[in-house]
Design a protein around this motif. Structure first.
Motif, PDB file in Angstrom:
ATOM      1  N   SER A 118      -3.689  19.356 -59.777  1.00  0.00           N
ATOM      2  CA  SER A 118      -3.601  18.347 -60.795  1.00  0.00           C
ATOM      3  C   SER A 118      -4.866  17.509 -61.040  1.00  0.00           C
ATOM      4  O   SER A 118      -4.816  16.815 -62.169  1.00  0.00           O
ATOM      5  CB  SER A 118      -2.322  17.320 -60.838  1.00  0.00           C
ATOM      6  N   SER A 119      -5.742  17.335 -59.948  1.00  0.00           N
ATOM      7  CA  SER A 119      -6.567  16.576 -60.048  1.00  0.00           C
ATOM      8  C   SER A 119      -7.697  16.450 -58.968  1.00  0.00           C
ATOM      9  O   SER A 119      -8.628  15.984 -59.113  1.00  0.00           O
ATOM     10  CB  SER A 119      -5.953  14.946 -59.698  1.00  0.00           C
ATOM     11  N   HIS A 139      -4.461  24.919 -64.455  1.00  0.00           N
ATOM     12  CA  HIS A 139      -3.749  24.008 -64.273  1.00  0.00           C
ATOM     13  C   HIS A 139      -2.526  24.343 -65.232  1.00  0.00           C
ATOM     14  O   HIS A 139      -2.518  23.917 -66.630  1.00  0.00           O
ATOM     15  CB  HIS A 139      -4.447  22.749 -64.655  1.00  0.00           C
ATOM     16  N   GLY A 185      -9.020  14.232 -62.411  1.00  0.00           N
ATOM     17  CA  GLY A 185      -7.977  14.068 -63.343  1.00  0.00           C
ATOM     18  C   GLY A 185      -8.038  15.114 -64.460  1.00  0.00           C
ATOM     19  O   GLY A 185      -7.199  15.195 -65.242  1.00  0.00           O
ATOM     20  N   ASN A 189      -4.371  14.667 -66.613  1.00  0.00           N
ATOM     21  CA  ASN A 189      -3.890  13.523 -65.715  1.00  0.00           C
ATOM     22  C   ASN A 189      -4.765  12.412 -65.927  1.00  0.00           C
ATOM     23  O   ASN A 189      -4.205  11.277 -65.633  1.00  0.00           O
ATOM     24  CB  ASN A 189      -3.800  14.004 -64.393  1.00  0.00           C
ATOM     25  N   ARG A 190      -5.954  12.460 -66.258  1.00  0.00           N
ATOM     26  CA  ARG A 190      -6.880  11.307 -66.612  1.00  0.00           C
ATOM     27  C   ARG A 190      -6.124  10.380 -67.543  1.00  0.00           C
ATOM     28  O   ARG A 190      -6.230   9.332 -67.629  1.00  0.00           O
ATOM     29  CB  ARG A 190      -8.320  11.693 -67.020  1.00  0.00           C
ATOM     30  N   LEU A 192      -2.725  11.020 -68.976  1.00  0.00           N
ATOM     31  CA  LEU A 192      -1.211  10.961 -68.507  1.00  0.00           C
ATOM     32  C   LEU A 192      -0.920   9.677 -67.384  1.00  0.00           C
ATOM     33  O   LEU A 192      -0.047   9.023 -67.567  1.00  0.00           O
ATOM     34  CB  LEU A 192      -0.692  12.020 -68.376  1.00  0.00           C
ATOM     35  N   MET A 193      -1.547   9.880 -66.118  1.00  0.00           N
ATOM     36  CA  MET A 193      -1.311   9.163 -65.264  1.00  0.00           C
ATOM     37  C   MET A 193      -1.456   7.529 -65.400  1.00  0.00           C
ATOM     38  O   MET A 193      -0.601   6.823 -64.718  1.00  0.00           O
ATOM     39  CB  MET A 193      -1.987   9.568 -64.063  1.00  0.00           C
ATOM     40  N   ILE A 234       7.807  15.170 -62.689  1.00  0.00           N
ATOM     41  CA  ILE A 234       6.576  15.566 -61.876  1.00  0.00           C
ATOM     42  C   ILE A 234       6.698  15.469 -60.573  1.00  0.00           C
ATOM     43  O   ILE A 234       6.089  16.261 -59.776  1.00  0.00           O
ATOM     44  CB  ILE A 234       5.475  14.705 -62.501  1.00  0.00           C
ATOM     45  N   CYS A 239       2.590  11.969 -58.255  1.00  0.00           N
ATOM     46  CA  CYS A 239       1.852  11.003 -59.209  1.00  0.00           C
ATOM     47  C   CYS A 239       1.146  10.113 -58.402  1.00  0.00           C
ATOM     48  O   CYS A 239       0.094   9.754 -58.778  1.00  0.00           O
ATOM     49  CB  CYS A 239       3.131  10.321 -60.020  1.00  0.00           C
ATOM     50  N   ILE A 242      -2.167  11.913 -57.538  1.00  0.00           N
ATOM     51  CA  ILE A 242      -3.234  12.071 -58.586  1.00  0.00           C
ATOM     52  C   ILE A 242      -3.982  10.602 -58.925  1.00  0.00           C
ATOM     53  O   ILE A 242      -4.951  10.582 -58.912  1.00  0.00           O
ATOM     54  CB  ILE A 242      -2.592  12.622 -59.753  1.00  0.00           C
TER      55      ILE A 242
END
Ligand SMILES: NC(=O)c1ccc[n+]([C@@H]2O[C@H](COP(=O)([O-])OP(=O)(O)OC[C@H]3O[C@@H](n4cnc5c(N)ncnc54)[C@H](O)[C@@H]3O)[C@@H](O)[C@H]2O)c1
Length: 295
Positions: A118-119, A139, A185, A189-190, A192-193, A234, A239, A242
Motif C-alpha cells: 500500500s505504501s 496495488h 503512499g 494512500n497519500r 486517503l490515509m 482496511i 492504516c 501506511i
C-alpha cells in the motif's frame, strides 16, 4: 501469461487469487501456515457463493475457479514455473525485502515480481533483487473481486515493457489500471490515509462519536462508507503502517498517526479481521451484514 503465484492468503491475497482464478489463470497461493491458507480458501469459496446467488457467475464457474487455485506453504515450490508473482504479505519492509530476495533466487529470470504494498517503496523492494527492471507495484483495492482500480507503480528502475505488460494484464482482469510514480503512499494512500487519520483525530478530540463522524462523511460527501468504517475494513494495523511510511518518507508531522490509532493497534483492535475496531464485529450476523455491503 497463464501461471501466477500469490504470496499471502489474507484480506488482499485471497481476493487477488480469487480474481486471477476467476479469469482462468492457474494460481499458486502461498502462506506461512495451512491454517491461513484454509481461512483464505474458505473466504474465496464464500465470496464465490455470493456471486452465484447474485447470478454473476454459475455454480460451474465457481468450481472451475476453486480448481484453478493450488495452495502451498513453501515459496520455493510454488514459484518454480510462474510468469508473475504478486506479493500480498503483511505490510513490513523487512519482510517484503526478504521475500523478494527469495523470489529472485527461486523464480525464472523471465518472471515479473509484483507487490501489492500500500505504501512501501517499490524501488527499495526492487533493490533487494538482481532484476529491478522486472519489479513493479500492482496495488489492488479491497475487496479485490469487486473494486475496479489497480494502481500500477513504476519503480525507479521498472522497465516500460514490464509496466505495459502489467497494464494490459490488469485490463484482462477487467480492472482499470492507473500508472503512477513511486513516492511514499503513491496516490491512493497519500490522499486517503490523512483523511482516515483526521477522522480518528476528530474522534480522539471528542468532537463527535464514531457513528456521527461516519454519517457526516457518508451523507455530506456522498462517500459510500464513513472513514472509520473504511479503516476497520482496511485493518487498523495496515492504516498505522501506511501512516508511518508517509510520516517517515516525507518527514512531515501532518502524517503523524493519531495516538488513538496507535493505542488501538497495540491493544489488538484491528477492525473487521480481529472482530473489533471502531465498530464491533463479534456478532456473526452483524459481520455478515457488513460483508454483504462489500459484495
Ligand atoms: N487491507 C487492505 O485494504 C489493503 C488494500 C491494498 C493493499 N494492501 C496491502 O496488501 C498487503 C497485505 O495486506 P492484507 O490486508 O491482506 O494483510 P493480512 O494481514 O490480512 O494478510 C497478510 C497475510 O500474509 C501472510 N504472510 C506473512 N508473512 C508471510 C510470508 N513470509 N510468506 C507468505 N505469507 C506470509 C500472513 O500469514 C497473512 O495471511 C499489504 O502489503 C497491505 O499494505 C492492503
Amino acid at each position: 501469461m497463464k501461471n501466477v503465484a500469490v504470496i499471502g492468503a489474507g484480506t488482499m491475497g485471497n481476493g487477488i487469487a480469487h480474481t486471477f482464478a476467476q479469469f482462468n489463470f492457474k494460481v499458486n497461493l502461498i502462506d506461512i501456515s495451512e491454517d491461513s491458507l484454509q481461512k483464505g480458501m474458505t473466504t474465496i469459496s464464500k465470496n464465490l457463493d455470493r456471486m452465484v446467488v447474485k447470478e454473476k457467475i454459475t455454480e460451474s464457474d465457481k468450481e472451475t475457479t476453486l480448481r484453478n487455485i493450488t495452495t502451498f506453504t513453501s515459496i520455493k515450490e510454488a514459484v518454480k514455473n510462474v510468469d508473475l508473482v504478486i506479493e500480498a504479505a503483511t505490510e513490513n519492509t523487512t519482510l517484503k525485502t526478504k521475500i523478494f530476495k527469495e523470489l529472485d533466487e527461486y523464480c525464472s529470470i523471465e518472471t515479473i515480481l509484483a507487490t501489492n504494498t500500500s505504501s512501501i517503496s517499490i524501488t527499495e523492494i526492487a533493490a533487494s533483487t538482481k532484476r529491478p527492471e522486472k519489479v513493479i507495484g500492482m496495488h489492488f483495492m479491497n475487496p479485490v473481486p469487486i473494486m475496479k482500480l489497480v494502481e500500477i507503480i513504476k519503480g525507479y528502475n521498472t522497465s516500460d515493457k514490464v509496466v505495459n505488460t502489467i497494464i494490459s494484464l490488469s485490463k484482462t482482469l477487467q480492472k482499470t489500471p492507473i500508472k503512477v510514480n513511486d513516492y511514499p503512499g503513491f496516490v491512493a494512500n497519500r490522499i486517503l490515509m490523512p483523511m482516515i487519520n483526521e477522522s480518528i483525530e476528530t474522534l480522539y478530540n471528542n468532537v463527535a462519536g464514531v457513528k456521527e463522524i461516519d454519517t457526516v462523511m457518508k451523507l455530506g460527501m456522498a462517500h459510500p462508507m464513513g472513514p472509520l468504517q473504511l479503516a476497520d475494513f482496511i485493518g487498523l494495523d495496515v492504516c498505522l503502517s501506511i501512516l508511518n511510511v508517509l510520516y517517515n518518507g516525507y518527514k512531515n508531522p501532518k502524517y503523524a498517526p493519531c495516538p488513538l490509532l496507535v493505542n488501538m493497534v497495540m491493544a489488538g483492535k484491528l477492525g473487521l479481521k480481529s472482530g473489533e475496531g471502531f465498530y464491533d464485529y463479534t456478532n456473526h450476523k452483524k459481520a455478515e451484514k457488513v460483508a454483504k455491503m462489500f459484495s
